[in-house]
Design a protein around this motif. Structure first.
Motif, PDB file in Angstrom:
ATOM      1  N   ARG A  93      -8.497 -22.338  26.680  1.00 51.76           N
ATOM      2  CA  ARG A  93      -8.866 -20.964  27.005  1.00 51.76           C
ATOM      3  C   ARG A  93      -8.978 -20.066  25.787  1.00 51.76           C
ATOM      4  O   ARG A  93      -9.524 -18.959  25.897  1.00 51.76           O
ATOM      5  CB  ARG A  93      -7.857 -20.372  27.995  1.00 51.76           C
ATOM      6  CG  ARG A  93      -6.463 -20.239  27.453  1.00 51.76           C
ATOM      7  CD  ARG A  93      -5.518 -19.568  28.449  1.00 51.76           C
ATOM      8  NE  ARG A  93      -4.178 -19.457  27.889  1.00 51.76           N
ATOM      9  CZ  ARG A  93      -3.281 -20.432  27.915  1.00 51.76           C
ATOM     10  NH1 ARG A  93      -3.581 -21.556  28.498  1.00 51.76           N
ATOM     11  NH2 ARG A  93      -2.088 -20.257  27.364  1.00 51.76           N
ATOM     12  N   VAL A  94      -8.442 -20.486  24.636  1.00 52.70           N
ATOM     13  CA  VAL A  94      -8.505 -19.604  23.463  1.00 52.70           C
ATOM     14  C   VAL A  94      -9.415 -20.167  22.372  1.00 52.70           C
ATOM     15  O   VAL A  94      -9.422 -19.676  21.258  1.00 52.70           O
ATOM     16  CB  VAL A  94      -7.103 -19.341  22.865  1.00 52.70           C
ATOM     17  CG1 VAL A  94      -6.202 -18.722  23.908  1.00 52.70           C
ATOM     18  CG2 VAL A  94      -6.486 -20.611  22.297  1.00 52.70           C
ATOM     19  N   ARG A  95     -10.206 -21.175  22.703  1.00 52.48           N
ATOM     20  CA  ARG A  95     -11.003 -21.812  21.657  1.00 52.48           C
ATOM     21  C   ARG A  95     -12.358 -21.151  21.446  1.00 52.48           C
ATOM     22  O   ARG A  95     -12.950 -21.290  20.394  1.00 52.48           O
ATOM     23  CB  ARG A  95     -11.234 -23.289  22.003  1.00 52.48           C
ATOM     24  CG  ARG A  95      -9.974 -24.118  21.998  1.00 52.48           C
ATOM     25  CD  ARG A  95     -10.298 -25.542  22.406  1.00 52.48           C
ATOM     26  NE  ARG A  95      -9.086 -26.295  22.722  1.00 52.48           N
ATOM     27  CZ  ARG A  95      -9.081 -27.468  23.317  1.00 52.48           C
ATOM     28  NH1 ARG A  95     -10.215 -28.034  23.675  1.00 52.48           N
ATOM     29  NH2 ARG A  95      -7.941 -28.087  23.579  1.00 52.48           N
ATOM     30  N   ASP A  96     -12.861 -20.489  22.444  1.00 55.07           N
ATOM     31  CA  ASP A  96     -14.224 -19.982  22.383  1.00 55.07           C
ATOM     32  C   ASP A  96     -14.234 -18.581  21.768  1.00 55.07           C
ATOM     33  O   ASP A  96     -13.828 -17.619  22.416  1.00 55.07           O
ATOM     34  CB  ASP A  96     -14.806 -19.974  23.807  1.00 55.07           C
ATOM     35  CG  ASP A  96     -16.225 -19.448  23.835  1.00 55.07           C
ATOM     36  OD1 ASP A  96     -16.716 -18.984  22.785  1.00 55.07           O
ATOM     37  OD2 ASP A  96     -16.843 -19.509  24.915  1.00 55.07           O
ATOM     38  N   PHE A  97     -14.697 -18.480  20.539  1.00 56.79           N
ATOM     39  CA  PHE A  97     -14.721 -17.186  19.860  1.00 56.79           C
ATOM     40  C   PHE A  97     -15.630 -16.191  20.573  1.00 56.79           C
ATOM     41  O   PHE A  97     -15.391 -14.988  20.531  1.00 56.79           O
ATOM     42  CB  PHE A  97     -15.183 -17.370  18.409  1.00 56.79           C
ATOM     43  CG  PHE A  97     -14.065 -17.686  17.463  1.00 56.79           C
ATOM     44  CD1 PHE A  97     -13.275 -18.808  17.640  1.00 56.79           C
ATOM     45  CD2 PHE A  97     -13.793 -16.859  16.381  1.00 56.79           C
ATOM     46  CE1 PHE A  97     -12.236 -19.101  16.777  1.00 56.79           C
ATOM     47  CE2 PHE A  97     -12.756 -17.138  15.512  1.00 56.79           C
ATOM     48  CZ  PHE A  97     -11.974 -18.262  15.706  1.00 56.79           C
ATOM     49  N   GLY A  98     -16.704 -16.686  21.177  1.00 58.33           N
ATOM     50  CA  GLY A  98     -17.619 -15.787  21.878  1.00 58.33           C
ATOM     51  C   GLY A  98     -16.918 -15.045  22.998  1.00 58.33           C
ATOM     52  O   GLY A  98     -16.992 -13.818  23.102  1.00 58.33           O
ATOM     53  N   LYS A  99     -16.201 -15.800  23.829  1.00 60.11           N
ATOM     54  CA  LYS A  99     -15.489 -15.156  24.947  1.00 60.11           C
ATOM     55  C   LYS A  99     -14.335 -14.307  24.430  1.00 60.11           C
ATOM     56  O   LYS A  99     -14.062 -13.224  24.950  1.00 60.11           O
ATOM     57  CB  LYS A  99     -14.956 -16.231  25.902  1.00 60.11           C
ATOM     58  CG  LYS A  99     -16.001 -16.795  26.828  1.00 60.11           C
ATOM     59  CD  LYS A  99     -15.375 -17.791  27.788  1.00 60.11           C
ATOM     60  CE  LYS A  99     -16.465 -18.464  28.624  1.00 60.11           C
ATOM     61  NZ  LYS A  99     -16.032 -19.753  29.147  1.00 60.11           N
ATOM     62  N   ASP A 100     -13.632 -14.819  23.425  1.00 61.81           N
ATOM     63  CA  ASP A 100     -12.438 -14.129  22.947  1.00 61.81           C
ATOM     64  C   ASP A 100     -12.757 -12.759  22.357  1.00 61.81           C
ATOM     65  O   ASP A 100     -11.973 -11.819  22.510  1.00 61.81           O
ATOM     66  CB  ASP A 100     -11.734 -14.979  21.875  1.00 61.81           C
ATOM     67  CG  ASP A 100     -10.967 -16.144  22.484  1.00 61.81           C
ATOM     68  OD1 ASP A 100     -10.873 -16.178  23.725  1.00 61.81           O
ATOM     69  OD2 ASP A 100     -10.498 -16.999  21.739  1.00 61.81           O
ATOM     70  N   PHE A 101     -13.866 -12.665  21.647  1.00 63.28           N
ATOM     71  CA  PHE A 101     -14.114 -11.443  20.874  1.00 63.28           C
ATOM     72  C   PHE A 101     -15.358 -10.685  21.310  1.00 63.28           C
ATOM     73  O   PHE A 101     -15.776  -9.749  20.643  1.00 63.28           O
ATOM     74  CB  PHE A 101     -14.178 -11.798  19.392  1.00 63.28           C
ATOM     75  CG  PHE A 101     -12.917 -12.483  18.913  1.00 63.28           C
ATOM     76  CD1 PHE A 101     -11.695 -11.846  19.021  1.00 63.28           C
ATOM     77  CD2 PHE A 101     -12.948 -13.763  18.401  1.00 63.28           C
ATOM     78  CE1 PHE A 101     -10.516 -12.474  18.622  1.00 63.28           C
ATOM     79  CE2 PHE A 101     -11.781 -14.403  17.992  1.00 63.28           C
ATOM     80  CZ  PHE A 101     -10.565 -13.753  18.101  1.00 63.28           C
ATOM     81  N   GLU A 102     -15.935 -11.098  22.437  1.00 66.81           N
ATOM     82  CA  GLU A 102     -17.114 -10.400  22.952  1.00 66.81           C
ATOM     83  C   GLU A 102     -16.800  -8.928  23.221  1.00 66.81           C
ATOM     84  O   GLU A 102     -17.571  -8.034  22.869  1.00 66.81           O
ATOM     85  CB  GLU A 102     -17.589 -11.085  24.234  1.00 66.81           C
ATOM     86  CG  GLU A 102     -18.791 -10.429  24.867  1.00 66.81           C
ATOM     87  CD  GLU A 102     -19.198 -11.104  26.175  1.00 66.81           C
ATOM     88  OE1 GLU A 102     -18.675 -12.198  26.462  1.00 66.81           O
ATOM     89  OE2 GLU A 102     -20.031 -10.541  26.885  1.00 66.81           O
ATOM     90  N   THR A 103     -15.651  -8.672  23.802  1.00 68.21           N
ATOM     91  CA  THR A 103     -15.290  -7.291  24.128  1.00 68.21           C
ATOM     92  C   THR A 103     -15.087  -6.473  22.853  1.00 68.21           C
ATOM     93  O   THR A 103     -15.549  -5.326  22.755  1.00 68.21           O
ATOM     94  CB  THR A 103     -14.008  -7.266  24.980  1.00 68.21           C
ATOM     95  OG1 THR A 103     -14.219  -8.083  26.130  1.00 68.21           O
ATOM     96  CG2 THR A 103     -13.671  -5.858  25.409  1.00 68.21           C
ATOM     97  N   ASP A 104     -14.387  -7.072  21.875  1.00 68.61           N
ATOM     98  CA  ASP A 104     -14.141  -6.357  20.614  1.00 68.61           C
ATOM     99  C   ASP A 104     -15.455  -5.901  19.992  1.00 68.61           C
ATOM    100  O   ASP A 104     -15.590  -4.752  19.555  1.00 68.61           O
ATOM    101  CB  ASP A 104     -13.416  -7.269  19.617  1.00 68.61           C
ATOM    102  CG  ASP A 104     -11.963  -7.489  20.007  1.00 68.61           C
ATOM    103  OD1 ASP A 104     -11.504  -6.836  20.968  1.00 68.61           O
ATOM    104  OD2 ASP A 104     -11.298  -8.320  19.359  1.00 68.61           O
ATOM    105  N   LEU A 105     -16.417  -6.793  19.938  1.00 70.11           N
ATOM    106  CA  LEU A 105     -17.680  -6.457  19.294  1.00 70.11           C
ATOM    107  C   LEU A 105     -18.534  -5.567  20.195  1.00 70.11           C
ATOM    108  O   LEU A 105     -19.237  -4.675  19.707  1.00 70.11           O
ATOM    109  CB  LEU A 105     -18.447  -7.728  18.930  1.00 70.11           C
ATOM    110  CG  LEU A 105     -17.742  -8.659  17.926  1.00 70.11           C
ATOM    111  CD1 LEU A 105     -18.651  -9.798  17.513  1.00 70.11           C
ATOM    112  CD2 LEU A 105     -17.283  -7.893  16.693  1.00 70.11           C
ATOM    113  N   GLY A 106     -18.464  -5.809  21.494  1.00 66.96           N
ATOM    114  CA  GLY A 106     -19.257  -4.998  22.413  1.00 66.96           C
ATOM    115  C   GLY A 106     -18.846  -3.548  22.407  1.00 66.96           C
ATOM    116  O   GLY A 106     -19.676  -2.650  22.616  1.00 66.96           O
ATOM    117  N   GLN A 107     -17.570  -3.282  22.148  1.00 68.22           N
ATOM    118  CA  GLN A 107     -17.079  -1.894  22.166  1.00 68.22           C
ATOM    119  C   GLN A 107     -17.184  -1.223  20.810  1.00 68.22           C
ATOM    120  O   GLN A 107     -16.901  -0.032  20.702  1.00 68.22           O
ATOM    121  CB  GLN A 107     -15.618  -1.891  22.631  1.00 68.22           C
ATOM    122  CG  GLN A 107     -15.455  -2.272  24.101  1.00 68.22           C
ATOM    123  CD  GLN A 107     -14.001  -2.362  24.526  1.00 68.22           C
ATOM    124  OE1 GLN A 107     -13.100  -2.411  23.695  1.00 68.22           O
ATOM    125  NE2 GLN A 107     -13.784  -2.395  25.834  1.00 68.22           N
ATOM    126  N   ALA A 108     -17.574  -1.978  19.799  1.00 71.75           N
ATOM    127  CA  ALA A 108     -17.650  -1.384  18.449  1.00 71.75           C
ATOM    128  C   ALA A 108     -19.003  -0.683  18.274  1.00 71.75           C
ATOM    129  O   ALA A 108     -20.052  -1.328  18.381  1.00 71.75           O
ATOM    130  CB  ALA A 108     -17.471  -2.487  17.398  1.00 71.75           C
TER     131      ALA A 108
END
Lengths: 567, 211
Positions: A167-182
Motif C-alpha cells: 500500500r505504500v509502494r506507489d509514489f503516484g497514489k502516495d503523493f498525488e494529493t500533495d502535488l495536486g494541492q500545490a
C-alpha cells in the motif's frame, strides 16, 4: 495541480522556473520537495494516473545483448512510474559500495556513504520504511526468534532487506494529493517530451518540445531542467536531442547510454540440508513487529577483497512440499492479504471476499458434517495415522486451504525443508559495452526507439561461481548440509534463467570528470549549465542495496541542491 | 389437562411463579455442548466407519506427481449416505435424551435440564425435535452440499458461524440465557436444584428474578 496536456493549446509556449521530465519516484520526490517555496515547477508525465496501452507502447525497443525482459514491460510509463509494480525491497548502499575497488574497473562514486546519510534519513519516513536504523541482523536479534545460519562471520555474513507493504509502494497514489494541492506545481499528464532543445553551443537547455498522442504539440521553457525518466529513457532523450550536437546532449565523451547496469540473478546452486528440520526461515520473507524482512547471505567484505570478487548476494529459496509453495503464492492468500491490509476498491472487494471464503471452505473436502460438530472422514483419520510427519505437513494446504496453510507456516514454525535453492544477485562490474543506443525505428511521436545491449563481464561470472564455492565450503564446515553448484564458470553461456530485477542503472553515470561519466556529484550534466539528471541512471555502480531507496535519497539531495542554486 | 400436557414428557407439571427460577449459566452450557459434541461425534464416526466398511469409503486419495501427500477426493453419493447416518445418530442422541431425561448426557453431567418456556418441568417431543434442528440443521445442510456444489462453500461457512451466532444470541439474553434455538423451540435451560425433578418441586418458572 494536475493538467491534461491534451487540452493545452496547440503551439503554445508554457513557462516555469524548473521543469522536471518524468513523474516517477525521482521526479515526484523533487517536485514535492520544491512545492511551496516560490519556485514555479512544471512536471511532465507521459502517461495518466492509470495505465494506458498506447502510452506504454512508447517504451517498446529491441534487446540485442543478453536476454532481457521486453522493454515495454519492465518499466511503467504512467504517473508514479515503475513504482506501480515495485516489489518494495529497501536497503541502503553500504559504505564500500561507494568506494573504488582496484579489482573492479569503473567502481567508485564521487560521493561517499556519509554524504548520503542525511538523505537516507529523510527518504526513510517519506517512503515509510518501518525501521530505518535496522539494517544489520544484529538489530533484529531477539526480535524475530529465527536463528541465522551458523557461519563464521569472517567468511559468510547474513544480511537483510526490509520489504515495504504494497500500500505504500506507489509514489503516484502516495503523493498525488500533495502535488495536486500545490499551487506552484503543475503536473502535466499525457505530456511526452520529444526533444530537449539547447542553445547554439549546446551547453544550455532552452526549452522542451512536448507532444501528446492525441496530436497536440507545444513548448515548455524554464530556467532549469531535471531529466527523471528512468535508466533507459534518460539516455534515450539525451541521445535523441541532437539538433545541435550529433552525439546528443552531455555526450562529449560518449558515455551517455553506456555502463548499463542491472542486478543479474539466476539459480547457481542447491543446498541439501543434512537435517530437514534446519532452521533457515530467517531467509524467507517474514513479518516482525510491523515490518517485513528477508535475510540473505554474502561473503564478508574482507573475503571479497582478498578474493578480489564483485559482491554477490545469495538468496535462499526454501523448498517445501509443492502444496505449501503453491499456498504461499496463491491467489487465495493474496486476496486475504488485500482484504486484511489494503484499502480496496469496491470493484475488487467482492471477488476477494469470494476467493477468501472459498479457500477457507477447502476443509469441506476433509470434513463430514455430523451435527453438532464437523467430523473428519474415517478414511482421512486412517490416512493421517499411516502418514509420515512430512506427509501430514504436506497435507495441510489440501485439507485446510491455502490461507490456513500459510498461517500455519507463519505461526507454527518451520516446515521440513527438502532443499534450498541458492539464487545469486550480482553487483556487476560497470561495463562500457553494456549500453543503450538509438535505433532507426521511430515511435509514433517521432522519437527513435532504443536497443538494449546488456552485457556482463568475466569478473561477474567468476565472482558468482567463487562465491558459491566459498559458501559451499562454509556449509560443509559447519555440517548443515551439502551444496551442489549448478552454475559452471567455464564456457561463455550464462544460465538460461538469467534475469534482471527491473533495475536500470548507470546509463548517465556519476563521475567527477566528464571524461569518466555524464553527470557530476550534484547530478548536473557535465558541460551543461542548467540540466540535471535524477534517478538510477546516475548510479556509478549497482551496489549491494536496492536502487529505489538510493534514488529517492539522491532526489532529495538534488532538490536541496536546486534550491541552493536558485537562491 | 390440555392437549399440550397430554403429549408432554417429563411427568406432571404445574405452572409456577415466574420470579422463582434461575436459568443455567453460559459456561456450563458451553461445557455441556463440548461434552455432547465429543460423545455424538464419536458415535457418529463409529457408525459412519461401520457403514463404510460395507459400502466403501466416501473419500479417495489421489496421488499427485511431485507431491508428498495425496489429494482427497469426495464421492458425492457416499458423502450423502454418511451424512444421513451421522444425522440419524445425532438425532437419536439429542432428541432421544431430551425426551427421556430432558437433558443430554453432557447436560445431565453438569446438572442442566431443558424445559418448556412456560412450564420448565415439561418438554414436548416436538420441542425437542425443533431444538435439535435449530442447533444442527446448518451442519446437516452443509454436509449434504459438501461434495462439490457451488452452494457448498457459503453453506459450510454458515454452518461454522452458526454455533457462534447461537452463542452470541444466548449471551445477549442476560435474563433468560435463551438463544435462537430456545426461542424457536420455546424452551429454557435450567441449572442446579431447579433442574432436577419436576417443575412443581423445583418452583421453576420462565423468568429469572431481576437483579
Amino acid at each position: 495541480m494536475f493538467i491534461d496536456a491534451r487540452q493545452v493549446a496547440e503551439g503554445s509556449r508554457l513557462e516555469a522556473d524548473l521543469c522536471i521530465i518524468g513523474g516517477g519516484a525521482a521526479g515526484i520526490t523533487i517536485a514535492r520537495e520544491l512545492r511551496g517555496r516560490g519556485t514555479r515547477v512544471a512536471l511532465l508525465e507521459s502517461g495518466d494516473r492509470q495505465p494506458d496501452a498506447a502510452t506504454q507502447a512508447l517504451y517498446a525497443g529491441t534487446v540485442t545483448g543478453l536476454p532481457y525482459f521486453p522493454l515495454d514491460t519492465c518499466r511503467l510509463r504512467q504517473f508514479g512510474g515503475t513504482t506501480n509494480h515495485w516489489g518494495g525491497l529497501c536497503r541502503p548502499f553500504d559504505a564500500v559500495d561507494f568506494q573504488s575497488r582496484d579489482w573492479i574497473p569503473g567502481s567508485g562514486w564521487p560521493i561517499d556513504r556519509a554524504a548520503m546519510e542525511p538523505y537516507y534519513a529523510r527518504a526513510a519516513p517519506l517512503m515509510r520504511v518501518p525501521f530505518p536504523q535496522d539494517w544489520t541482523v544484529e538489530r533484529w536479534t531477539g526480535r524475530d526468534h529465527r536463528p541465522r545460519l551458523p557461519f563464521d562471520p569472517a567468511r559468510v555474513e547474513s544480511q537483510l532487506v526490509q520489504i515495504l507493504p504494497q500500500r505504500v509502494r506507489d509514489f503516484g497514489k502516495d503523493f498525488e494529493t500533495d502535488l495536486g494541492q500545490a499551487d506552484d506545481v503543475m503536473v502535466y499528464l499525457w505530456a511526452n517530451v520529444t526533444e530537449i532543445e539547447t542553445d547554439e553551443n549546446g551547453t544550455s537547455v532552452t526549452g522542451l518540445r512536448v507532444a501528446t498522442l492525441s496530436g497536440r504539440t507545444f513548448r515548455l521553457v524554464a530556467h532549469r531542467f531535471v531529466l527523471a525518466t528512468g535508466g533507459l529513457e534518460n539516455p534515450r532523450l539525451l541521445l535523441a536531442s541532437r539538433a545541435r550536437r550529433s552525439a546528443g546532449i552531455g555526450n562529449e565523451h560518449g558515455h551517455v547510454g553506456r555502463h548499463f547496469l542491472e542486478h543479474p540473478r539466476f539459480v547457481a546452486g542447491l543446498l541439501a540440508p543434512a537435517d530437514q528440520e534446519l532452521r533457515a526461515d530467517f531467509y524467507a520473507p517474514h513479518h516482525v513487529g510491523g515490518a517485513e524482512i528477508e535475510g540473505y547471505l554474502e561473503l564478508s567484505r574482507a573475503l571479497q577483497r582478498s578474493e578480489r570478487l564483485a559482491e554477490v548476494e545469495v538468496r535462499l529459496g526454501l523448498d517445501y512440499d509443492p502444496g505449501f509453495d503453491a499456498a504461499l503464492e496463491s491467489g487465495d492468500v493474496q486476496a486475504f492479504r488485500d482484504l486484511a491490509r489494503d484499502s480496496r476498491s469496491l470493484g475488487t472487494l467482492g471477488p476477494d471476499v469470494l476467493e477468501v471464503m472459498g479457500d477457507l471452505m477447502t476443509w469441506r473436502r476433509s470434513v463430514l458434517f455430523g451435527p453438532p460438530i464437523p467430523l473428519p472422514f474415517p478414511e482421512l483419520i486412517g490416512q493421517l495415522i499411516r502418514s509420515t510427519p512430512a506427509e501430514v505437513h504436506a497435507s495441510i494446504p489440501d485439507l485446510l486451504g491455502d490461507i490456513v496453510a500459510t498461517g500455519y507456516l507463519r505461526l507454527g514454525g518451520p516446515l521440513p525443508i527438502s532443499a534450498i535453492t541458492l539464487t545469486t544477485r550480482i553487483d556487476p562490474q560497470p561495463n562500457p559495452d553494456s549500453r543503450v543506443s538509438l535505433t532507426d525505428e521511430l515511435d509514433p511521436l517521432g522519437v527513435p526507439r532504443i536497443a538494449l545491449d546488456w552485457r556482463l563481464s568475466e569478473l561477474d561470472r567468476h565472482s558468482a561461481r567463487r562465491t558459491l564455492e566459498l559458501l559451499a565450503a562454509e556449509v560443509g564446515r559447519v555440517s548443515i548440509g551439502r551444496v551442489r553448484l549448478t552454475f559452471d564458470e567455464a564456457g561463455s553461456a550464462w544460465p538460461p534463467d538469467l534475469a534482471g530485477g527491473w533495475h536500470h542503472m548507470g546509463t548517465t553515470r556519476m563521475a567527477t570528470r566528464p571524461e569518466d561519466g555524464v553527470v557530476d556529484a550534484d547530478c548536473k550534466v557535465h558541460g551543461m549549465a542548467n540540466l540535471w539528471v535524477a534517478g538510477s541512471s546516475v548510479f556509478a555502480t549497482a551496489g549491494s542495496g536496492t536502487p529505489t531507496f538510493l534514488l529517492v535519497a539522491l532526489a532529495l539531495r538534488l532538490a536541496d541542491h536546486l534550491r541552493a542554486v536558485s537562491t | 389437562m390440555d392437549s399440550a400436557r397430554e403429549g408432554g414428557v417429563g411427568g406432571p407439571s404445574a405452572r409456577t411463579d415466574a420470579s422463582m427460577v434461575v436459568s443455567a449459566g453460559l459456561s456450563r452450557r458451553i461445557l455441556a455442548y463440548i461434552v455432547d459434541a465429543l460423545l455424538v461425534g464419536t458415535l457418529a464416526l463409529a457408525a459412519v466407519s461401520l457403514l463404510e466398511l460395507s459400502v466403501g469409503p466416501a473419500v479417495r486419495f489421489v496421488p499427485q506427481p511431485g507431491r508428498v501427500a495425496a489429494i482427497p477426493v469426495l464421492e458425492a453419493d457416499r458423502v450423502l449416505l454418511d451424512t444421513l447416518v451421522a444425522t440419524l445418530v445425532s438425532g437419536l442422541y439429542f432428541v432421544g435424551s431430551w425426551i427421556r431425561w430432558r437433558a443430554t448426557p453432557g447436560q445431565r453431567w453438569l446438572g442442566l435440564r431443558v424445559g418448556d418456556r412456560h412450564d420448565p418441568g415439561r418438554l414436548e417431543a416436538g420441542q425437542a425435535v425443533i431444538r435439535w434442528l435449530a442447533l444442527g440443521a446448518p451442519w446437516g445442510l452443509a454436509a449434504a452440499l459438501s461434495a462439490d456444489s457451488a452452494l457448498g462453500a457459503p453453506v459450510a461457512l454458515a454452518a461454522v458461524l452458526w454455533p457462534v451466532l447461537l452463542l452470541i444470541g444466548t449471551a445477549l439474553d442476560l435474563r433468560g440465557r435463551r438463544g435462537p434455538h430456545d426461542l424457536v423451540a420455546h424452551t429454557i435451560v435450567l441449572a442446579g436444584s431447579q433442574a432436577g425433578g419436576h417443575a412443581g418441586r423445583s418452583r421453576a418458572a420462565a423468568t429469572p428474578p431481576p437483579g
